[in-house]
Design an enzyme around this catalytic site. Sequence first.
Site, PDB file in Angstrom:
ATOM      1  N   TYR A 110       7.929 -27.790  24.907  1.00 18.51           N
ATOM      2  CA  TYR A 110       6.613 -27.599  24.298  1.00 18.51           C
ATOM      3  C   TYR A 110       6.558 -26.259  23.545  1.00 18.51           C
ATOM      4  O   TYR A 110       5.725 -26.066  22.678  1.00 18.51           O
ATOM      5  CB  TYR A 110       5.516 -27.565  25.372  1.00 18.51           C
ATOM      6  CG  TYR A 110       5.139 -28.900  25.999  1.00 18.51           C
ATOM      7  CD1 TYR A 110       5.890 -30.055  25.814  1.00 18.51           C
ATOM      8  CD2 TYR A 110       3.998 -28.988  26.794  1.00 18.51           C
ATOM      9  CE1 TYR A 110       5.516 -31.252  26.418  1.00 18.51           C
ATOM     10  CE2 TYR A 110       3.616 -30.180  27.388  1.00 18.51           C
ATOM     11  CZ  TYR A 110       4.389 -31.308  27.202  1.00 18.51           C
ATOM     12  OH  TYR A 110       4.007 -32.496  27.793  1.00 18.51           O
ATOM     13  N   GLY A 111       7.440 -25.354  23.951  1.00 19.69           N
ATOM     14  CA  GLY A 111       7.359 -23.955  23.503  1.00 19.69           C
ATOM     15  C   GLY A 111       7.452 -23.721  22.018  1.00 19.69           C
ATOM     16  O   GLY A 111       7.073 -22.657  21.529  1.00 19.69           O
ATOM     17  N   GLU A 164      18.400 -23.906  31.669  1.00 18.33           N
ATOM     18  CA  GLU A 164      18.680 -25.337  31.875  1.00 18.33           C
ATOM     19  C   GLU A 164      20.179 -25.611  31.917  1.00 18.33           C
ATOM     20  O   GLU A 164      20.623 -26.543  32.568  1.00 18.33           O
ATOM     21  CB  GLU A 164      17.980 -26.169  30.800  1.00 18.33           C
ATOM     22  CG  GLU A 164      16.485 -26.022  30.944  1.00 18.33           C
ATOM     23  CD  GLU A 164      15.668 -27.189  30.446  1.00 18.33           C
ATOM     24  OE1 GLU A 164      16.228 -28.118  29.853  1.00 18.33           O
ATOM     25  OE2 GLU A 164      14.441 -27.151  30.679  1.00 18.33           O
ATOM     26  N   CYS A 175       6.621 -17.829  31.538  1.00 19.22           N
ATOM     27  CA  CYS A 175       7.288 -19.102  31.230  1.00 19.22           C
ATOM     28  C   CYS A 175       7.933 -19.596  32.513  1.00 19.22           C
ATOM     29  O   CYS A 175       8.485 -18.799  33.285  1.00 19.22           O
ATOM     30  CB  CYS A 175       8.347 -18.900  30.150  1.00 19.22           C
ATOM     31  SG  CYS A 175       9.319 -20.377  29.825  1.00 19.22           S
ATOM     32  N   THR A 176       7.853 -20.909  32.717  1.00 24.41           N
ATOM     33  CA  THR A 176       8.352 -21.499  33.962  1.00 24.41           C
ATOM     34  C   THR A 176       9.803 -21.131  34.284  1.00 24.41           C
ATOM     35  O   THR A 176      10.168 -21.032  35.450  1.00 24.41           O
ATOM     36  CB  THR A 176       8.297 -23.035  33.852  1.00 24.41           C
ATOM     37  OG1 THR A 176       8.821 -23.411  32.574  1.00 24.41           O
ATOM     38  CG2 THR A 176       6.891 -23.536  34.020  1.00 24.41           C
ATOM     39  N   HIS A 177      10.629 -20.993  33.240  1.00 25.42           N
ATOM     40  CA  HIS A 177      12.053 -20.805  33.478  1.00 25.42           C
ATOM     41  C   HIS A 177      12.442 -19.350  33.779  1.00 25.42           C
ATOM     42  O   HIS A 177      13.493 -19.094  34.352  1.00 25.42           O
ATOM     43  CB  HIS A 177      12.851 -21.257  32.253  1.00 25.42           C
ATOM     44  CG  HIS A 177      12.823 -22.727  32.001  1.00 25.42           C
ATOM     45  ND1 HIS A 177      11.655 -23.425  31.774  1.00 25.42           N
ATOM     46  CD2 HIS A 177      13.830 -23.642  31.931  1.00 25.42           C
ATOM     47  CE1 HIS A 177      11.950 -24.705  31.581  1.00 25.42           C
ATOM     48  NE2 HIS A 177      13.256 -24.858  31.672  1.00 25.42           N
ATOM     49  N   CYS A 210       3.023 -25.461  33.353  1.00 24.15           N
ATOM     50  CA  CYS A 210       3.680 -25.061  32.105  1.00 24.15           C
ATOM     51  C   CYS A 210       2.802 -24.014  31.407  1.00 24.15           C
ATOM     52  O   CYS A 210       1.638 -24.278  31.116  1.00 24.15           O
ATOM     53  CB  CYS A 210       3.843 -26.293  31.227  1.00 24.15           C
ATOM     54  SG  CYS A 210       4.509 -25.937  29.597  1.00 24.15           S
ATOM     55  N   ASN A 211       3.371 -22.860  31.164  1.00 25.02           N
ATOM     56  CA  ASN A 211       2.596 -21.787  30.526  1.00 25.02           C
ATOM     57  C   ASN A 211       2.143 -22.185  29.132  1.00 25.02           C
ATOM     58  O   ASN A 211       1.020 -21.894  28.722  1.00 25.02           O
ATOM     59  CB  ASN A 211       3.433 -20.510  30.413  1.00 25.02           C
ATOM     60  CG  ASN A 211       3.715 -19.887  31.760  1.00 25.02           C
ATOM     61  OD1 ASN A 211       3.104 -18.911  32.140  1.00 25.02           O
ATOM     62  ND2 ASN A 211       4.650 -20.467  32.502  1.00 25.02           N
ATOM     63  N   THR A 212       3.020 -22.855  28.397  1.00 26.48           N
ATOM     64  CA  THR A 212       2.677 -23.250  27.030  1.00 26.48           C
ATOM     65  C   THR A 212       1.531 -24.258  27.058  1.00 26.48           C
ATOM     66  O   THR A 212       0.576 -24.165  26.276  1.00 26.48           O
ATOM     67  CB  THR A 212       3.918 -23.850  26.328  1.00 26.48           C
ATOM     68  OG1 THR A 212       5.013 -22.936  26.460  1.00 26.48           O
ATOM     69  CG2 THR A 212       3.652 -24.105  24.869  1.00 26.48           C
ATOM     70  N   ASP A 271       4.365 -30.277  34.115  1.00 28.55           N
ATOM     71  CA  ASP A 271       5.094 -29.330  33.274  1.00 28.55           C
ATOM     72  C   ASP A 271       5.719 -30.116  32.133  1.00 28.55           C
ATOM     73  O   ASP A 271       5.792 -31.349  32.178  1.00 28.55           O
ATOM     74  CB  ASP A 271       6.191 -28.636  34.102  1.00 28.55           C
ATOM     75  CG  ASP A 271       7.009 -27.671  33.251  1.00 28.55           C
ATOM     76  OD1 ASP A 271       6.405 -26.834  32.552  1.00 28.55           O
ATOM     77  OD2 ASP A 271       8.256 -27.765  33.250  1.00 28.55           O
ATOM     78  N   SER A 272       6.206 -29.400  31.126  1.00 28.04           N
ATOM     79  CA  SER A 272       6.896 -30.063  30.026  1.00 28.04           C
ATOM     80  C   SER A 272       8.227 -30.658  30.485  1.00 28.04           C
ATOM     81  O   SER A 272       8.783 -31.506  29.808  1.00 28.04           O
ATOM     82  CB  SER A 272       7.134 -29.055  28.905  1.00 28.04           C
ATOM     83  OG  SER A 272       7.826 -27.928  29.410  1.00 28.04           O
TER      84      SER A 272
HETATM   85  N1  DGL Z   1       7.418 -25.015  30.563  1.00 26.17           N
HETATM   86  C1  DGL Z   1       7.441 -24.179  29.375  1.00 26.17           C
HETATM   87  C2  DGL Z   1       6.588 -22.918  29.616  1.00 26.17           C
HETATM   88  O1  DGL Z   1       6.337 -22.514  30.730  1.00 26.17           O
HETATM   89  C3  DGL Z   1       8.861 -23.801  28.978  1.00 26.17           C
HETATM   90  C4  DGL Z   1       9.667 -24.958  28.458  1.00 26.17           C
HETATM   91  C5  DGL Z   1       9.096 -25.546  27.186  1.00 26.17           C
HETATM   92  O2  DGL Z   1       9.172 -24.885  26.134  1.00 26.17           O
HETATM   93  O3  DGL Z   1       8.569 -26.646  27.242  1.00 26.17           O
HETATM   94  O4  DGL Z   1       6.145 -22.322  28.665  1.00 26.17           O
END
Ligand code: DGL
Length: 277
Positions: free
Chosen positions: A49-50, A159, A191-193, A80-82, A17-18
């Site tokens: 990463y977003g 976060e 998105c992970t969060h 990580c979705n991004t 993940d990012s």
């Molecule tokens: N992990 C990223 C996602 O799932 C969210 C955090 C980021 O922007 O890196 O898109």
Amino acid sequence: MNGPQQIDTNAPIGIFDSGIGGLTVLKAIAHSLPQENFIYFGDTARVPYGDKSQSTILRYSLENAMFLMDLGVKLLVIACNTAAAYSSAKVRQFFKIPIVDVIEAGVAQALQVTTHQRIAILATRATVRSEVYQQALRVAMPGAFITAISCPLFVPLVEEQLLGHEATRLLVKEYLAPLKELNIDTVLLGCTHYPLLAHLIQEELGQGVIIVDSATACAKQVKLLLQQHCSIVATGNSNSNHRFYVSDDPYKFQQQAERFLDWKIATVERADSGVHH
Ligand code: DGL
């Protein structure tokens, strides 16, 4: 191609993940597959990463995947979705082990649960811009109504642990306002969060809306894939081993991760996927 037969069954599952967000995915997978070993890589030096560009996200993701491949993982999860939005196809092309990504998993789950084919995706700017979620849903359900909203402030709020804060509640209201008149039946948390805000999202949209959490969906896919390749299911060692690597301060990660996961982590090592090769 390296067939799964040649893979050590007790080799770890690699997850990247990012940053810390992918721990929602690790938690869901570890819960459903307690006998498996894991290596988690969080690219905390380069998060988020977003808001980054396509080429940067792709490069970082390939580096992260390579880092985990070199550690001998038997299955790779792009948590990580991004990262998944911009790199999944390339990662699958380069690495010949089973690969699961959160987007594919989330889409499959949304298709299963939607009642009226009216789906909203919530994700980072880059994920929304990639149109990967939207296209995958449209291809599978050509008549569906699909909309996507980016919620860039959700990541820092999670976060900062402001999960029950009034500011978070207000932002949920603000971001979701455009959905109010659209009769959405399913919301896909892309998105992970965002799973950590699911309760607020549900409250805002009402109990009638189905929330698909791509972390849980991803865990289901990992389990399914391991069952399909039953030769790579870990043969049950009672002490499954979880290793954590991050590209920035391990101590900070450890604090946040223990909160996210709700379990103690023995060590977090520092590693830089970007200079690995
Ligand atoms: N992990 C990223 C996602 O799932 C969210 C955090 C980021 O922007 O890196 O898109």
